[in-house]
Design a protein around this motif. Sequence first.
Motif, short mmCIF file in Angstrom:
data_model
loop_
_atom_site.label_atom_id
_atom_site.label_comp_id
_atom_site.label_asym_id
_atom_site.label_seq_id
_atom_site.Cartn_x
_atom_site.Cartn_y
_atom_site.Cartn_z
N THR A 59 33.59 52.56 47.25
CA THR A 59 33.60 52.15 48.64
C THR A 59 32.87 50.83 48.89
N SER A 60 32.16 50.32 47.91
CA SER A 60 31.46 49.05 48.10
C SER A 60 31.93 48.02 47.07
N LEU A 61 31.63 48.26 45.81
CA LEU A 61 31.95 47.26 44.80
C LEU A 61 33.46 47.02 44.70
N TYR A 62 34.26 48.08 44.63
CA TYR A 62 35.70 47.92 44.48
C TYR A 62 36.29 47.15 45.67
N LEU A 63 35.90 47.53 46.88
CA LEU A 63 36.44 46.86 48.07
C LEU A 63 36.00 45.40 48.12
N ALA A 64 34.77 45.12 47.71
CA ALA A 64 34.29 43.74 47.71
C ALA A 64 35.04 42.90 46.68
N GLN A 65 35.30 43.48 45.51
CA GLN A 65 36.00 42.76 44.47
C GLN A 65 37.45 42.46 44.85
N ARG A 66 38.04 43.30 45.68
CA ARG A 66 39.42 43.07 46.12
C ARG A 66 39.57 41.80 46.95
N GLU A 67 38.46 41.33 47.51
CA GLU A 67 38.50 40.11 48.31
C GLU A 67 38.48 38.85 47.45
N ARG A 68 38.20 38.98 46.18
CA ARG A 68 38.13 37.83 45.29
C ARG A 68 39.50 37.53 44.67
N ARG A 95 31.02 49.66 36.50
CA ARG A 95 31.22 48.55 37.43
C ARG A 95 32.38 47.68 36.98
N ARG A 112 40.83 43.21 40.43
CA ARG A 112 41.13 41.79 40.26
C ARG A 112 42.17 41.48 39.18
#
Length: 561
Positions: free
Chosen positions: A241-250, A309, A317
Amino acid sequence: EYPVQVDRTVHEQTFRAAVPVADLVRETDVGDDVARAEHESDGVAWNLYLGAGDRRSRLSLHEMTPEWTWPFKGREIVLHRTRFGNLSLLDRSFRPVFTDVSWSAAGALLLTGSFRSQVGEHELIVASRRGPERHAVPLAYDNMTGRFAVEFTPAAVMSLGGTRPLPVGQWEFRVRRRDATQGTVNAVVAHDLLAQLPISVTVGHQQFKFGVLGYQSPILQVEPDLDNDERGAFRQHQLRTSLYLAQRERGLRDAVVYHCFEGREYSDSPRAVHEELVRRGAPVEHLWVVRNGACQVPESAVPVREGSREYYAAFARARYLVTNDYWPRWFDRRPDQTSLVTWHGTPLKRHGYELADRPRAVRAFRSVLSQRTENWQYVVSPGGVSTSILRRAFPVGAELIETGLPRTDLFLRPYRDRLAEDVRRRLGLPTGKRVVLYAPTYRDQLAVRDGYRLGPLLNLAALGAALGDDHSLLFRKHRLSVGTLPADADGCVLDVSEYPDANELLLAADTLVTDYSSLTFDFATTRRPIIFFTPDLEEYRDEIRGFSLDFEAEAPGPLLR
């Protein structure tokens, strides 16, 4: 009841009592006793009390007092301190007792102890508490002193799939004669060692912990191949809910993620796709998901720990993703990502949505309900007949590509005969013998927590005897099946369930014996004989799973009861 002598001084009272052990211990045949030791927990326990008249008090043993053990009438007597500090006399089979334990810097478990056993070579058995897997390690045993030492590295055990760590879970310790003429004996931990436990070591990212279960039963706990901040349901939820969603923005990486049997194998069609891309020199990174070190990947791919991670970042990505099974439930394909489902075989039995009317296959039906339709962008179809089946079984909207399964290219390679010989040598099969591979599938109605119990099997002992010395009989259970082969099959069949790639086994086999496995279609390309053992055909067809085609009419071999 025995008399007590009491001595009184100004400051304390002491007492002394003589207990004839012969009154308590039955004489036992040693051979039978050792054979029963695996099923005996703590032996026969005699509790000791001090009393007069109707009053009595349980005796305690001082915590600094070591346990004393001595042989008597083919068994051993132990002056034992219980977990509550009480004093007992144990009458039990000879037991290996761990008196010292440590970890080396390289992750080896070093155990020393004593064992008043019969003369002979011994080995330590490290056995899974939940599954059939076990490993034998030679003991350095001194017959004169009864002392032993053993070294075992749980992060690097040998298997048909190469060196790998023990699977996650709890592992017990037993000892047996190397000639295996008698049963195994459960080990115990010395009382004065308990205060030092548990002790653990971390190898890479994986933790191994040696401790006790209950009071004195040694246990090895193998944790998932994850760091502390990645381990457990809460941490996994945070990563999704945090790392995966943040990485999707890259931005996307020019990389391919391979997800084969949820990270359990380097095999099947994802392997074939990977090897072909490497052969063509495709300008991409190759990231192979590996669950808890279950498989080894070649240097052409980078292993990615499942649940780490890096794992979530890779799914977020990577430009390309390949799986031969269902996608992880949390995965949500980005519009600019390309996803390919190869599935793991030509559909013979029903799958996915076709199981909606089969309540006994509800576990498999729930798996397809968890899938996002947009993740199924491209699906490989073995051929025209399979295309219509796949459209019914899996999320609609996918583009089906009728190329045949990439994994079956292996049977048409110019080096296939040489690879078959390499597989036979790897398995230690004698040259010139006909190889029979027995590979049944699982049964939905036999579901347990970790998979499925073995279904109806051929009588392997009878089959081995009937085939004779000019045959080698191999057995490979389905990757979801759990359980051990019948005891009478030992010596007449080679269990190759841990071999990393089923198709390489098919290449090395002269004959396939199966039931309802999709391996049928792969093996049919060799034009070698297939025999179907189907004792539960009607039940499987009408009540359990059912078939996607007319199995009885189309099966390329006899259906035998």
